[in-house]
Design an enzyme around this catalytic site. Structure first.
Site, short mmCIF file in Angstrom:
data_model
loop_
_atom_site.label_atom_id
_atom_site.label_comp_id
_atom_site.label_asym_id
_atom_site.label_seq_id
_atom_site.Cartn_x
_atom_site.Cartn_y
_atom_site.Cartn_z
N ASP A 258 47.06 48.92 81.93
CA ASP A 258 45.72 48.96 81.80
C ASP A 258 44.81 47.85 82.53
O ASP A 258 45.25 46.89 82.74
CB ASP A 258 45.46 49.14 80.32
N SER A 259 43.74 48.35 82.63
CA SER A 259 42.66 47.61 83.25
C SER A 259 42.52 46.44 82.17
O SER A 259 41.96 45.14 82.61
CB SER A 259 41.37 48.20 83.34
N TYR B 3 37.48 48.86 84.82
CA TYR B 3 37.50 49.41 86.25
C TYR B 3 36.72 50.67 86.32
O TYR B 3 36.40 51.42 87.36
CB TYR B 3 38.97 50.00 86.14
N CYS C 211 45.96 54.16 81.43
CA CYS C 211 44.36 53.86 81.68
C CYS C 211 43.89 55.14 82.29
O CYS C 211 44.61 55.67 83.25
CB CYS C 211 44.51 52.59 82.58
N ASN C 212 43.03 56.00 81.97
CA ASN C 212 42.74 57.15 82.46
C ASN C 212 41.97 56.98 83.93
O ASN C 212 42.17 57.69 84.97
CB ASN C 212 41.48 57.86 81.51
N GLU D 32 35.66 45.34 75.15
CA GLU D 32 36.36 44.05 76.00
C GLU D 32 35.86 42.98 75.64
O GLU D 32 36.30 41.85 75.55
CB GLU D 32 36.35 44.42 77.44
N CYS E 275 39.68 57.73 77.25
CA CYS E 275 39.88 56.52 77.60
C CYS E 275 40.77 55.65 76.55
O CYS E 275 40.05 55.98 75.41
CB CYS E 275 38.57 55.92 77.98
N THR E 276 41.48 54.86 76.92
CA THR E 276 42.53 54.26 76.12
C THR E 276 41.79 53.19 75.24
O THR E 276 42.65 52.81 74.17
CB THR E 276 43.72 53.69 76.73
N HIS E 277 40.65 52.74 75.74
CA HIS E 277 39.96 51.84 74.82
C HIS E 277 39.26 52.47 73.48
O HIS E 277 38.92 51.73 72.61
CB HIS E 277 38.92 51.15 75.65
N1 DGL Z 1 41.45 52.06 79.37
C1 DGL Z 1 40.57 52.54 80.53
C2 DGL Z 1 40.79 53.96 80.59
O1 DGL Z 1 41.50 54.57 79.90
C3 DGL Z 1 39.66 51.64 80.73
C4 DGL Z 1 38.87 51.88 82.26
C5 DGL Z 1 38.03 50.72 82.41
O2 DGL Z 1 38.37 49.58 82.69
O3 DGL Z 1 36.77 50.99 82.38
O4 DGL Z 1 40.02 54.70 81.42
#
Ligand code: DGL
Length: 273
Positions: A12-13, A44, A75-76, A160, A194-196
């Protein structure tokens, strides 16, 4: 590492992929895993296609050098902007024995089951929403579904930076949820694409009317991986099964260790990438 001695990589990012990794590790504890968060370059969400592709490929290639023959882009944004090129160009020409999977397709395959009204909302980063990947994938599996999308550019930076539980976060949670709900009053299922975002669930629920289901991806992606490994015994048999997990970050390991347990549910000792 020898060809027959392989781990599953999870990328993931930053921290978000840990929410997916946590579900995968619970469902499939027997495998060896290497998690990589590109925290030094996260988020990202606002990078253009070329940049997300470049950073994602670098991280995937690094995981390959650590012995991962199968990598999950948890990460999406990376799944939306980099996965197709990696699968269609980089793997066949440079790494024909390796596989890279994303999170959008497995999610799109099952959303239909969670909505009665067939009106669904998608909350994601600007990158994911502007790529239209969910609309495109959902139309393939469920052409009758009405899809409403809303980007939430402040959410990943808040998470983050560990500011997601502050009253300031409420302002942005309320704003984006209301903006999505204004698009249709028939939405009965909202995907956190989004996985966050699972870390914001308590706040998001505060601003949702009763009867709207909130869906996160951890379990969905974990089930899909179980299915994938069952359908591909030739990949499964190359994976080591020693119940080991390693965590790497491109950022500061102490910050990673301090924040990661909120996402993963247990203490983590990370190493520098
Ligand atoms: N967890 C990432 C996702 O699922 C976050 C992307 C990001 O870094 O903005 O999109």
């Amino acid at each position: 590492m020898s060809f027959n001695n392989k781990s599953i990589g999870v990328f993931d990012s930053g921290f978000g992929g840990l929410t997916v990794f946590s579900s995968i590790a619970k469902k499939l504890p027997q495998y060896n895993y290497i998690y990589l968060g590109d925290n030094a370059r996260s988020p990202y969400g606002d990078y253009d296609f070329d940049t997300v592709y470049k950073y994602t490929l670098e991280c995937v290639e690094w995981l390959f050098t650590k012995g991962c023959s199968l990598v999950i882009l948890a990460c999406n944004t990376a799944s939306a902007k980099a996965l197709r090129t990696i699968q269609q160009n980089d793997l066949p020409s440079k790494y024909p024995n390796n596989r890279v999977l994303g999170v959008i397709r497995p999610t799109a395959e099952v959303i239909f089951n969670y909505t009665q009204s067939k009106h669904v909302g998608i909350l994601g980063t600007r990158g994911t929403i502007n790529s239209n990947s969910y609309k495109i994938e959902l139309n393939k599996f469920s052409p009758n579904l009405q899809v409403y999308q809303q980007s939430c550019p402040m959410w990943v930076p808040l998470i983050e930076n560990n500011e997601h539980l502050t009253p300031a976060a409420d302002v942005f949670v309320k704003e984006y949820v209301n903006d999505l709900l204004k698009k249709s009053n028939k939405i009965d299922c909202i995907l956190l694409a989004c996985t966050h975002y699972p870390l914001l669930i308590p706040k998001i629920e505060k601003y949702l009317p009763h009867g709207i289901q909130l869906l996160s991806q951890g379990e969905i992606v974990a089930y899909s991986l179980v299915d994938y490994l069952n359908r591909h015994p030739e990949i499964d048999e190359k994976l080591i099964k020693e119940h080991k997990k390693e965590f790497f970050t491109s950022g500061d390991t102490q910050i990673f260790n301090k924040q990661a347990n909120q996402f993963f549910g247990e203490e983590i000792q990370s190493k520098q990438m």
